[in-house]
Design a protein around this motif. Structure first.
Motif, PDB file in Angstrom:
ATOM      1  N   MET A   1     -12.410 -15.138 -10.955  1.00 20.57           N
ATOM      2  CA  MET A   1     -11.454 -15.257 -11.845  1.00 20.57           C
ATOM      3  C   MET A   1     -10.993 -15.428 -10.915  1.00 20.57           C
ATOM      4  SD  MET A   1     -11.164 -11.712 -13.757  1.00 20.57           S
ATOM      5  CE  MET A   1      -8.823 -11.726 -14.816  1.00 20.57           C
ATOM      6  N   GLY A   2     -10.056 -15.033  -9.803  1.00 26.97           N
ATOM      7  CA  GLY A   2      -9.059 -15.040  -8.415  1.00 26.97           C
ATOM      8  C   GLY A   2      -8.236 -13.669  -9.423  1.00 26.97           C
ATOM      9  N   ARG A   3      -7.036 -13.240  -8.161  1.00 29.10           N
ATOM     10  CA  ARG A   3      -6.692 -12.491  -8.350  1.00 29.10           C
ATOM     11  C   ARG A   3      -4.783 -12.748  -9.705  1.00 29.10           C
ATOM     12  NH1 ARG A   3      -2.753 -11.345  -4.318  1.00 29.10           N
ATOM     13  NH2 ARG A   3      -3.081 -12.958  -3.068  1.00 29.10           N
ATOM     14  N   LYS A   4      -4.615 -11.292  -9.802  1.00 31.01           N
ATOM     15  CA  LYS A   4      -3.476 -12.346 -10.513  1.00 31.01           C
ATOM     16  C   LYS A   4      -2.220 -11.738 -10.770  1.00 31.01           C
ATOM     17  CE  LYS A   4      -6.802 -14.266 -13.019  1.00 31.01           C
ATOM     18  NZ  LYS A   4      -6.462 -15.178 -13.216  1.00 31.01           N
ATOM     19  N   VAL A   5      -1.172 -12.205 -10.996  1.00 37.01           N
ATOM     20  CA  VAL A   5       0.244 -11.902 -10.299  1.00 37.01           C
ATOM     21  C   VAL A   5       0.720 -10.501 -11.636  1.00 37.01           C
ATOM     22  CG1 VAL A   5       2.061 -12.120  -9.784  1.00 37.01           C
ATOM     23  CG2 VAL A   5       1.115 -13.401  -9.226  1.00 37.01           C
ATOM     24  N   ILE A   6       1.146  -9.455 -11.774  1.00 35.92           N
ATOM     25  CA  ILE A   6       0.859  -8.273 -12.571  1.00 35.92           C
ATOM     26  C   ILE A   6       2.286  -7.220 -11.685  1.00 35.92           C
ATOM     27  CG2 ILE A   6       0.025  -6.640 -14.027  1.00 35.92           C
ATOM     28  CD1 ILE A   6      -2.726  -7.702 -14.242  1.00 35.92           C
ATOM     29  N   VAL A   7       3.012  -7.811 -12.733  1.00 34.53           N
ATOM     30  CA  VAL A   7       4.328  -6.698 -11.964  1.00 34.53           C
ATOM     31  C   VAL A   7       4.467  -5.808 -13.158  1.00 34.53           C
ATOM     32  CG1 VAL A   7       5.375  -8.391 -11.366  1.00 34.53           C
ATOM     33  CG2 VAL A   7       6.441  -8.207 -12.933  1.00 34.53           C
ATOM     34  N   ILE A   8       4.569  -4.049 -13.005  1.00 38.08           N
ATOM     35  CA  ILE A   8       5.103  -3.512 -13.792  1.00 38.08           C
ATOM     36  C   ILE A   8       5.882  -2.313 -14.087  1.00 38.08           C
ATOM     37  CG2 ILE A   8       2.281  -3.149 -13.991  1.00 38.08           C
ATOM     38  CD1 ILE A   8       1.954  -0.819 -12.575  1.00 38.08           C
ATOM     39  N   ILE A  44      11.822  -0.009  -3.610  1.00 41.91           N
ATOM     40  CA  ILE A  44      13.089  -0.469  -4.381  1.00 41.91           C
ATOM     41  C   ILE A  44      12.690   0.973  -5.606  1.00 41.91           C
ATOM     42  CG2 ILE A  44      14.910  -1.231  -4.902  1.00 41.91           C
ATOM     43  CD1 ILE A  44      13.555  -2.912  -3.360  1.00 41.91           C
ATOM     44  N   PRO A  45      13.149   2.088  -6.173  1.00 43.58           N
ATOM     45  CA  PRO A  45      12.658   2.583  -7.277  1.00 43.58           C
ATOM     46  C   PRO A  45      13.363   1.490  -8.515  1.00 43.58           C
ATOM     47  CG  PRO A  45      14.438   4.517  -5.239  1.00 43.58           C
ATOM     48  CD  PRO A  45      14.277   2.334  -5.210  1.00 43.58           C
ATOM     49  N   SER A  46      14.511   1.335  -8.724  1.00 41.55           N
ATOM     50  CA  SER A  46      15.038   0.251  -9.853  1.00 41.55           C
ATOM     51  C   SER A  46      14.338  -0.981 -10.255  1.00 41.55           C
ATOM     52  CB  SER A  46      16.736  -0.359  -9.623  1.00 41.55           C
ATOM     53  OG  SER A  46      16.133  -0.601  -9.426  1.00 41.55           O
ATOM     54  N   ILE A  47      12.896  -1.289  -9.753  1.00 44.43           N
ATOM     55  CA  ILE A  47      12.659  -2.897  -9.893  1.00 44.43           C
ATOM     56  C   ILE A  47      11.340  -2.987 -10.299  1.00 44.43           C
ATOM     57  CG2 ILE A  47      14.225  -3.836  -8.555  1.00 44.43           C
ATOM     58  CD1 ILE A  47      12.383  -4.281  -6.739  1.00 44.43           C
ATOM     59  N   LYS A  48      10.851  -3.819 -11.355  1.00 42.74           N
ATOM     60  CA  LYS A  48      10.038  -4.252 -11.328  1.00 42.74           C
ATOM     61  C   LYS A  48       8.899  -4.826 -10.273  1.00 42.74           C
ATOM     62  CE  LYS A  48       9.953  -4.180 -15.799  1.00 42.74           C
ATOM     63  NZ  LYS A  48       9.247  -5.655 -17.399  1.00 42.74           N
ATOM     64  N   ALA A  49       7.599  -4.024  -9.903  1.00 48.20           N
ATOM     65  CA  ALA A  49       6.778  -4.509  -8.913  1.00 48.20           C
ATOM     66  C   ALA A  49       5.709  -4.383  -8.308  1.00 48.20           C
ATOM     67  CB  ALA A  49       6.722  -4.016  -7.434  1.00 48.20           C
ATOM     68  N   LYS A  50       4.473  -5.405  -8.669  1.00 47.82           N
ATOM     69  CA  LYS A  50       3.286  -5.575  -8.161  1.00 47.82           C
ATOM     70  C   LYS A  50       2.670  -3.849  -7.672  1.00 47.82           C
ATOM     71  CE  LYS A  50       2.570  -9.274  -5.378  1.00 47.82           C
ATOM     72  NZ  LYS A  50       2.322  -9.675  -4.437  1.00 47.82           N
ATOM     73  N   PRO A  51       2.051  -3.513  -8.241  1.00 48.77           N
ATOM     74  CA  PRO A  51       1.698  -1.605  -7.847  1.00 48.77           C
ATOM     75  C   PRO A  51       0.659  -2.634  -6.865  1.00 48.77           C
ATOM     76  CG  PRO A  51       0.078  -3.014  -9.636  1.00 48.77           C
ATOM     77  CD  PRO A  51       1.181  -4.371  -9.606  1.00 48.77           C
ATOM     78  N   ILE A  52       1.444  -2.406  -5.366  1.00 48.56           N
ATOM     79  CA  ILE A  52       0.583  -2.487  -4.020  1.00 48.56           C
ATOM     80  C   ILE A  52       1.947  -1.973  -3.273  1.00 48.56           C
ATOM     81  CG2 ILE A  52       0.099  -4.832  -2.244  1.00 48.56           C
ATOM     82  CD1 ILE A  52      -1.146  -6.173  -4.471  1.00 48.56           C
ATOM     83  N   ILE A  53       1.205  -1.126  -2.628  1.00 46.81           N
ATOM     84  CA  ILE A  53       2.057  -0.415  -1.728  1.00 46.81           C
ATOM     85  C   ILE A  53       2.298  -1.064  -0.160  1.00 46.81           C
ATOM     86  CG2 ILE A  53       2.792   1.736   0.116  1.00 46.81           C
ATOM     87  CD1 ILE A  53       2.653   2.345  -3.458  1.00 46.81           C
ATOM     88  N   ASP A  54       3.746  -1.701   0.456  1.00 46.68           N
ATOM     89  CA  ASP A  54       3.922  -1.971   2.076  1.00 46.68           C
ATOM     90  C   ASP A  54       3.724  -1.722   2.556  1.00 46.68           C
ATOM     91  OD1 ASP A  54       2.750  -5.636   1.330  1.00 46.68           O
ATOM     92  OD2 ASP A  54       4.023  -5.115  -0.283  1.00 46.68           O
ATOM     93  N   ILE A  55       3.579  -1.195   4.070  1.00 50.15           N
ATOM     94  CA  ILE A  55       4.145   0.081   4.742  1.00 50.15           C
ATOM     95  C   ILE A  55       3.903  -1.544   6.080  1.00 50.15           C
ATOM     96  CG2 ILE A  55       2.800   1.764   6.247  1.00 50.15           C
ATOM     97  CD1 ILE A  55       1.646   3.015   3.785  1.00 50.15           C
ATOM     98  N   LEU A  56       4.727  -1.147   6.563  1.00 45.37           N
ATOM     99  CA  LEU A  56       5.425  -1.700   7.934  1.00 45.37           C
ATOM    100  C   LEU A  56       5.088  -0.556   8.927  1.00 45.37           C
ATOM    101  CD1 LEU A  56       6.846  -3.977   9.316  1.00 45.37           C
ATOM    102  CD2 LEU A  56       8.794  -2.588   9.503  1.00 45.37           C
TER     103      LEU A  56
END
Length: 168
Positions: A1-8, A44-56
């Motif tokens: 099926m593959g990954r899908k791009v979903i922003v919430i 970034i509190p005000s924007i839609k995003a893929k539900p993936i937590i990026d950590i540096l």
């Protein structure tokens, strides 16, 4: 099926998810850890995003991260090496189709550290640009739902413009 791009819409629990994971990662990276940061759209509190937590994660020596691949695997992370960015060690948590966390590890002083932090901070402080980015992401997610690389590629011009503004 593959990954899908979903922003919430922004989910306030993303901050808690970051904090929980940061504590786990700090325990693993402690011997070489310089700092750890929540980056990416979930920071970034005000924007839609893929539900993936990026950590540096900033470390003293990125080559020492090779000694942490097994402890990271125990936390559910897969090492992807540099994964296209020289001087980075990248980890992904989750399956090929569903990622929950992305870890970007750089040695102190790497130029990507400032770029990521400046981008995040700029959008936190400039709601108009943050809203434009959110709208772009939503539009691209609909257009490139089944093509994550194209979704990412199509954001690059906007990201470069924000990077430029953030440096000024």
């Amino acid at each position: 099926m593959g990954r899908k791009v979903i922003v919430i819409p922004h989910d306030p629990s993303w901050i808690e998810q970051y904090e929980t994971e940061a504590a786990r990662l700090t325990a693993v990276f402690q011997p070489i850890l310089v700092s750890i940061h929540h980056i990416g759209s979930t920071a970034i509190p005000s924007i839609k995003a893929k539900p993936i937590i990026d950590i540096l994660i900033v470390v003293e020596d990125v080559t020492a991260v090779n000694n942490l691949i097994e402890p990271m695997a125990q936390l559910g992370y897969l090492s992807k090496g540099e994964n296209g960015i020289l001087g980075r060690h990248y980890f992904r948590k989750g399956s090929d189709e569903h990622h929950t966390h992305h870890i970007h590890v750089y040695a102190e002083g790497h130029s990507e550290i400032a770029r990521h932090l400046n981008f995040r901070d700029y959008l936190r402080q400039h709601p108009e640009d943050a809203a434009a980015y959110s709208q772009l992401k939503e539009r691209l997610a609909q257009t490139h739902y089944s093509d994550p690389p194209m979704y990412s590629s199509c954001k690059s011009t906007f990201i470069q413009r924000i990077d430029l503004k953030a440096r000024q």
